[in-house]
Design a protein around this motif. Structure first.
Motif, PDB file in Angstrom:
ATOM      1  N   ALA A 283       0.831  -1.209   0.000  1.00  0.00           N
ATOM      2  CA  ALA A 283       0.000   0.000   0.000  1.00  0.00           C
ATOM      3  C   ALA A 283       0.862   1.254   0.000  1.00  0.00           C
ATOM      4  N   VAL A 284       0.227   2.337  -0.359  1.00  0.00           N
ATOM      5  CA  VAL A 284       0.813   3.657  -0.203  1.00  0.00           C
ATOM      6  C   VAL A 284      -0.116   4.431   0.730  1.00  0.00           C
ATOM      7  N   ARG A 285       0.481   5.138   1.689  1.00  0.00           N
ATOM      8  CA  ARG A 285      -0.287   5.940   2.655  1.00  0.00           C
ATOM      9  C   ARG A 285       0.003   7.402   2.367  1.00  0.00           C
ATOM     10  N   ILE A 286      -1.074   8.178   2.195  1.00  0.00           N
ATOM     11  CA  ILE A 286      -0.939   9.602   1.870  1.00  0.00           C
ATOM     12  C   ILE A 286      -1.599  10.417   2.972  1.00  0.00           C
ATOM     13  N   ARG A 287      -0.814  11.245   3.633  1.00  0.00           N
ATOM     14  CA  ARG A 287      -1.344  12.160   4.667  1.00  0.00           C
ATOM     15  C   ARG A 287      -1.230  13.565   4.106  1.00  0.00           C
ATOM     16  N   GLN A 288      -2.367  14.258   3.994  1.00  0.00           N
ATOM     17  CA  GLN A 288      -2.343  15.591   3.408  1.00  0.00           C
ATOM     18  C   GLN A 288      -3.496  16.440   3.924  1.00  0.00           C
ATOM     19  N   ASN A 289      -3.349  17.725   3.720  1.00  0.00           N
ATOM     20  CA  ASN A 289      -4.384  18.690   4.057  1.00  0.00           C
ATOM     21  C   ASN A 289      -4.898  19.303   2.761  1.00  0.00           C
ATOM     22  N   LEU A 290      -6.206  19.402   2.647  1.00  0.00           N
ATOM     23  CA  LEU A 290      -6.839  19.912   1.442  1.00  0.00           C
ATOM     24  C   LEU A 290      -7.710  21.119   1.775  1.00  0.00           C
ATOM     25  N   ALA A 291      -7.951  21.936   0.778  1.00  0.00           N
ATOM     26  CA  ALA A 291      -8.855  23.075   0.937  1.00  0.00           C
ATOM     27  C   ALA A 291     -10.257  22.647   0.532  1.00  0.00           C
ATOM     28  N   THR A 292     -11.234  22.882   1.398  1.00  0.00           N
ATOM     29  CA  THR A 292     -12.623  22.593   1.016  1.00  0.00           C
ATOM     30  C   THR A 292     -13.175  23.777   0.238  1.00  0.00           C
ATOM     31  N   LYS A 293     -14.238  23.531  -0.495  1.00  0.00           N
ATOM     32  CA  LYS A 293     -14.866  24.608  -1.265  1.00  0.00           C
ATOM     33  C   LYS A 293     -15.597  25.558  -0.337  1.00  0.00           C
ATOM     34  N   ARG A 294     -15.708  26.789  -0.779  1.00  0.00           N
ATOM     35  CA  ARG A 294     -16.504  27.767  -0.028  1.00  0.00           C
ATOM     36  C   ARG A 294     -17.967  27.377  -0.111  1.00  0.00           C
TER      37      ARG A 294
END
Length: 197
Positions: A130-141
């Motif tokens: 597996a690959v594990r991706i930890r990230q922060n994303l911007a939600t839509k307004r």
């Protein structure tokens, strides 16, 4: 390569499974589930607003049904009438545009750099590499023009052994200050994934 016929996952009881089948009545499910979650919370000494809970359950179920995942769970710890996090599990099948799904491809496609580069690590789960991706994303307004929220995520892209499919687990939350606990919970849940042929 073998085709995946079934997929399994084990979540703690405060992760509520969402109804995804078209024949499921979300309204009836939300009413009975809100009563169960409310009773569990009340027994733990944390009464909550059942009406708010029922509405949140319906919204979470309707939102997940639009994406049509294999499984979806919303986290309702005792005392919370709105979900703190969401987990969805889905399958990705190879097709003419992506004839071979690799861990590298999963890391590239499911990574974003909204708030800096994602943390991408390779790992092995009981079901496969597996690959594990930890990230922060911007939600839509939202429609009223309020600023979007920071959405924190942990994504697992898994290539189950002896298959040409990918199994995806995506966990997300917008509540600040709970990242460490949620990452630990998601990592433990990812260990429970199974597939059947």
């Amino acid at each position: 390569m073998t085709d995946i016929q079934t997929c399994g996952i084990v979540c703690p009881t405060d992760w509520v499974p969402l109804p995804l089948e078209p024949s499921d009545s979300v309204r009836h499910w939300a009413k009975s589930t809100a009563a169960t979650v409310s009773e569990r919370s009340r027994a733990a000494g944390h009464p909550l607003d059942e009406r708010t809970l029922r509405r949140d359950l319906r919204e979470r179920a309707d939102d997940s049904r639009r994406r049509d995942p294999f499984y979806a769970f919303a986290l309702y710890p005792d005392g919370f009438d709105t979900a703190l996090a969401l987990i969805e599990v889905d399958l990705i099948h190879p097709d003419a545009t992506v004839p071979e799904i690799t861990l590298e491809w999963l890391a590239e496609v499911f990574s974003a750099d909204d708030f800096g580069p994602p943390e991408v690590t390779g790992t092995v789960l009981p079901v496969g590499p597996a690959v594990r991706i930890r990230q922060n994303l911007a939600t839509k307004r939202n429609r009223r023009g309020a600023p979007g929220l920071l959405r924190e995520t942990v994504t697992y892209g898994i290539r189950p052994d002896d298959t040409n499919f990918a199994l995806m687990l995506l966990a997300s939350w917008t509540v600040p200050g709970i990242s460490e606990e949620l990452e630990t919970a998601v990592d433990e849940i990812a260990q429970t994934l199974t597939v059947g042929f």
